[in-house]
Design an enzyme around this catalytic site. Structure first.
Site, short mmCIF file in Angstrom:
data_model
loop_
_atom_site.label_atom_id
_atom_site.label_comp_id
_atom_site.label_asym_id
_atom_site.label_seq_id
_atom_site.Cartn_x
_atom_site.Cartn_y
_atom_site.Cartn_z
N CYS A 123 19.42 -20.63 6.50
CA CYS A 123 20.87 -20.53 6.37
C CYS A 123 21.42 -19.54 7.41
O CYS A 123 22.40 -19.82 8.10
CB CYS A 123 21.24 -20.12 4.95
SG CYS A 123 23.00 -20.14 4.61
N CYS A 124 20.76 -18.37 7.53
CA CYS A 124 21.19 -17.38 8.53
C CYS A 124 21.06 -17.95 9.94
O CYS A 124 21.90 -17.68 10.81
CB CYS A 124 20.38 -16.09 8.41
SG CYS A 124 20.81 -15.04 7.00
N CYS A 165 27.80 -11.94 4.08
CA CYS A 165 28.35 -13.12 3.42
C CYS A 165 28.49 -12.86 1.92
O CYS A 165 27.69 -12.13 1.33
CB CYS A 165 27.43 -14.31 3.64
SG CYS A 165 27.38 -14.89 5.33
N CYS A 203 18.90 -10.66 9.43
CA CYS A 203 19.36 -12.05 9.46
C CYS A 203 18.94 -12.76 10.74
O CYS A 203 19.22 -13.94 10.90
CB CYS A 203 20.86 -12.11 9.32
SG CYS A 203 21.71 -11.08 10.51
N CYS A 252 25.48 -13.24 -0.51
CA CYS A 252 24.28 -12.46 -0.15
C CYS A 252 24.53 -10.97 -0.08
O CYS A 252 23.70 -10.22 0.43
CB CYS A 252 23.73 -12.95 1.18
SG CYS A 252 23.24 -14.67 1.14
S1 SF4 Z 1 23.89 -14.07 4.78
FE1 SF4 Z 1 23.54 -15.63 3.16
S2 SF4 Z 1 25.25 -17.11 3.25
FE2 SF4 Z 1 25.26 -15.83 5.13
S3 SF4 Z 1 24.19 -17.03 6.60
FE3 SF4 Z 1 22.65 -15.66 5.69
S4 SF4 Z 1 21.80 -16.75 3.91
FE4 SF4 Z 1 23.64 -17.87 4.57
#
Ligand code: SF4
Length: 243
Positions: free
Chosen positions: A121-122, A205, A233, A208
């Site tokens: 996701c990151c 985010c 991240c 998170c």
């Molecule tokens: S911080 Fe969380 S929502 Fe944001 S990009 Fe990374 S995993 Fe995805």
């Protein structure tokens, strides 16, 4: 224009005794809009925005990674910054198809299921947009501080970013403490993210990031379900250091 490793090493030594404003002035004079601040609109970033706007509002280049999962308070401070300084913030969105494929395959809340999913996701929402943002730049500026995390203890004020074509990465407040950041914000009446008043030392985010308790590690609220060793991240990954 490009600096070699020896020049950067020399500058890193010189910058240790220079102020953040002096370092930013050097960067803006040398690179103009070809260097940009990567802002998540946390406390460190608004300090740097204030300094950059004071040095040269026209050349101050600020971009942000609009992951699609930010808090409303983060959007609010973006607008506050635009209103206060007249700076346009460049928002980089993730690739639509990458996000759609990820969500269809793994769901909206994949990040909680495994470190691998969270990093995916990151990667899609942050790392790929960052790569796009940096594609045409000679350098970028961050609000990294050495005492934020064990992984950041050896941050130099200027580095070569081996992960992004060897461009310059500038960390002008690497040696600042959190108290110094907040003294600057209060003294200069800098607009800041209201999440900080709700116990969020670090901004990320919405799914998170959570508030931390008094005395807890400042980054304890980021990916709180993971252990400390995996808490980055990928934005600051250095292939030379393998972290
Ligand atoms: S911080 Fe969380 S929502 Fe944001 S990009 Fe990374 S995993 Fe995805």
């Amino acid at each position: 224009m490009a600096l070699d490793a020896a020049q950067v090493q020399q500058l890193a030594k010189e910058f240790e005794s220079k102020s953040a404003q002096e370092i930013l002035k050097w960067a803006i004079d040398r690179y103009g809009k070809k260097i940009g601040l990567a802002s998540s609109f946390g406390a460190e970033d608004v300090v740097l925005i204030d300094m950059m706007a004071n040095i040269d509002k026209e050349k101050a280049h600020v971009f942000t990674l609009e992951t699609g999962r930010l808090n409303q308070e983060t959007y609010d401070v973006m607008d506050d910054v635009r209103a206060r300084y007249g700076i346009k913030v460049e928002a980089y969105f993730p690739d639509q198809k990458e996000v759609e494929d990820m969500i269809r395959g793994k769901g909206m809340n994949l990040m909680y299921e495994s470190v691998e999913n969270r990093k995916l996701c990151c990667e899609i929402r942050k790392v790929h947009p960052l790569n796009r943002a940096l594609a045409n730049l000679d350098g970028w500026i961050t609000g990294l501080r050495r005492d934020q995390a064990a992984t950041r203890g050896d941050t130099k004020k200027i580095e070569i970013d081996a992960g992004h074509r060897g461009i310059i990465k500038l960390n002008p407040i690497a040696d600042w403490t959190s108290d110094m950041v907040w003294d600057y914000i209060k003294k200069n009446n800098v607009p800041y993210n209201k999440l900080h008043d709700m116990g969020y030392p670090s901004i990320g985010c919405e799914p998170c990031t959570r508030a931390v308790q008094q005395g807890e590690d400042p980054r304890a609220g980021r990916w709180w379900w993971e252990n400390a060793a995996s808490k980055e991240c990928g934005l600051h990954f250095d292939p030379m250091k393998r972290k």
